[in-house]
Design a protein around this motif. Sequence first.
Motif, PDB file in Angstrom:
ATOM      1  N   ALA A 112       0.834  -1.207   0.000  1.00 37.05           N
ATOM      2  CA  ALA A 112       0.000   0.000   0.000  1.00 37.05           C
ATOM      3  C   ALA A 112       0.868   1.257   0.000  1.00 37.05           C
ATOM      4  CB  ALA A 112      -0.940  -0.009   1.207  1.00 37.05           C
ATOM      5  N   LEU A 113       1.949   1.262   0.787  1.00 41.29           N
ATOM      6  CA  LEU A 113       2.862   2.415   0.811  1.00 41.29           C
ATOM      7  C   LEU A 113       3.532   2.608  -0.551  1.00 41.29           C
ATOM      8  CD1 LEU A 113       4.563   2.004   4.300  1.00 41.29           C
ATOM      9  CD2 LEU A 113       3.045   3.855   3.590  1.00 41.29           C
ATOM     10  N   GLN A 114       3.968   1.504  -1.155  1.00 44.31           N
ATOM     11  CA  GLN A 114       4.605   1.604  -2.467  1.00 44.31           C
ATOM     12  C   GLN A 114       3.624   2.100  -3.516  1.00 44.31           C
ATOM     13  OE1 GLN A 114       6.145  -2.359  -2.926  1.00 44.31           O
ATOM     14  NE2 GLN A 114       8.136  -1.813  -2.079  1.00 44.31           N
ATOM     15  N   ASN A 115       2.410   1.580  -3.480  1.00 44.64           N
ATOM     16  CA  ASN A 115       1.396   2.024  -4.440  1.00 44.64           C
ATOM     17  C   ASN A 115       1.094   3.508  -4.265  1.00 44.64           C
ATOM     18  OD1 ASN A 115       1.137  -0.479  -5.632  1.00 44.64           O
ATOM     19  ND2 ASN A 115      -0.582  -1.097  -4.359  1.00 44.64           N
ATOM     20  N   ALA A 116       0.985   3.961  -3.021  1.00 43.30           N
ATOM     21  CA  ALA A 116       0.731   5.381  -2.763  1.00 43.30           C
ATOM     22  C   ALA A 116       1.874   6.235  -3.296  1.00 43.30           C
ATOM     23  CB  ALA A 116       0.536   5.607  -1.264  1.00 43.30           C
ATOM     24  N   TYR A 117       3.093   5.780  -3.106  1.00 42.48           N
ATOM     25  CA  TYR A 117       4.259   6.515  -3.596  1.00 42.48           C
ATOM     26  C   TYR A 117       4.216   6.641  -5.122  1.00 42.48           C
ATOM     27  CZ  TYR A 117       9.038   7.325  -5.136  1.00 42.48           C
ATOM     28  OH  TYR A 117      10.149   7.811  -5.780  1.00 42.48           O
ATOM     29  N   TRP A 118       4.027   5.509  -5.808  1.00 41.97           N
ATOM     30  CA  TRP A 118       4.046   5.529  -7.271  1.00 41.97           C
ATOM     31  C   TRP A 118       2.863   6.307  -7.839  1.00 41.97           C
ATOM     32  CZ3 TRP A 118       8.458   4.999  -9.290  1.00 41.97           C
ATOM     33  CH2 TRP A 118       9.401   4.141  -8.737  1.00 41.97           C
ATOM     34  N   LEU A 119       1.715   6.226  -7.208  1.00 42.80           N
ATOM     35  CA  LEU A 119       0.550   6.990  -7.644  1.00 42.80           C
ATOM     36  C   LEU A 119       0.813   8.491  -7.501  1.00 42.80           C
ATOM     37  CD1 LEU A 119      -2.379   6.978  -8.647  1.00 42.80           C
ATOM     38  CD2 LEU A 119      -3.102   6.852  -6.264  1.00 42.80           C
ATOM     39  N   ALA A 120       1.363   8.912  -6.370  1.00 43.29           N
ATOM     40  CA  ALA A 120       1.683  10.323  -6.157  1.00 43.29           C
ATOM     41  C   ALA A 120       2.729  10.799  -7.160  1.00 43.29           C
ATOM     42  CB  ALA A 120       2.181  10.540  -4.727  1.00 43.29           C
ATOM     43  N   LYS A 121       3.698   9.956  -7.449  1.00 41.51           N
ATOM     44  CA  LYS A 121       4.737  10.314  -8.407  1.00 41.51           C
ATOM     45  C   LYS A 121       4.145  10.485  -9.802  1.00 41.51           C
ATOM     46  CE  LYS A 121       9.438   9.151  -9.537  1.00 41.51           C
ATOM     47  NZ  LYS A 121      10.630   8.608  -8.970  1.00 41.51           N
ATOM     48  N   GLU A 122       3.255   9.595 -10.169  1.00 42.86           N
ATOM     49  CA  GLU A 122       2.595   9.684 -11.475  1.00 42.86           C
ATOM     50  C   GLU A 122       1.737  10.951 -11.568  1.00 42.86           C
ATOM     51  OE1 GLU A 122       1.435   8.869 -15.325  1.00 42.86           O
ATOM     52  OE2 GLU A 122       3.060   7.986 -14.155  1.00 42.86           O
ATOM     53  N   LYS A 123       0.999  11.269 -10.519  1.00 49.28           N
ATOM     54  CA  LYS A 123       0.175  12.484 -10.507  1.00 49.28           C
ATOM     55  C   LYS A 123       1.046  13.734 -10.625  1.00 49.28           C
ATOM     56  CE  LYS A 123      -3.887  10.844  -8.051  1.00 49.28           C
ATOM     57  NZ  LYS A 123      -4.734  11.004  -6.863  1.00 49.28           N
ATOM     58  N   ARG A 124       2.190  13.724  -9.943  1.00 49.14           N
ATOM     59  CA  ARG A 124       3.101  14.862 -10.005  1.00 49.14           C
ATOM     60  C   ARG A 124       3.659  15.021 -11.423  1.00 49.14           C
ATOM     61  NH1 ARG A 124       5.965  13.824  -5.719  1.00 49.14           N
ATOM     62  NH2 ARG A 124       7.484  12.538  -6.789  1.00 49.14           N
TER      63      ARG A 124
END
Length: 137
Positions: A112-124
């Motif tokens: 879940a932490l990794q998914n949140a990180y990659w999702l935030a990175k993609e949004k940025r």
Amino acid sequence: MKFGEKVRLLRKEKKLSQTELGKLCGLSLRTIRNYEVNGRYPKQREVYTKLADALGCEVNFLLSEEEIVALKAQQGCSSRGIKEAEKLVAKAAALFSGEELNEQAKDGVMKALQNAYWLAKEKRREAQQRTRQADED
């Protein structure tokens, strides 16, 4: 949280004296005291493993301070962001070092932490692309 603070916290949770921890790890009282009080670090990587085994935590919990140092070194990090990252890492490390979660639950938290990180990175990245396109128009 610094390495020595982590060692001291976990040692006290296990109700071990510095001498007892040293014996479990094959280290002297002076060495344990140097870690906890004087801010020293092990010179040999296997010492981290011995300490983690004796203290019932993951080696990465003891090593995680390096991640925060690397984060601080990156340009553009606000002090607020660094403090929030430090809190998150400390909480996650404490969660993983305890026995409240089984291995499957720990894996789920990490995913879940990794998914949140990659999702935030993609949004940025998408936001940066939109900004570039708006600047070009």
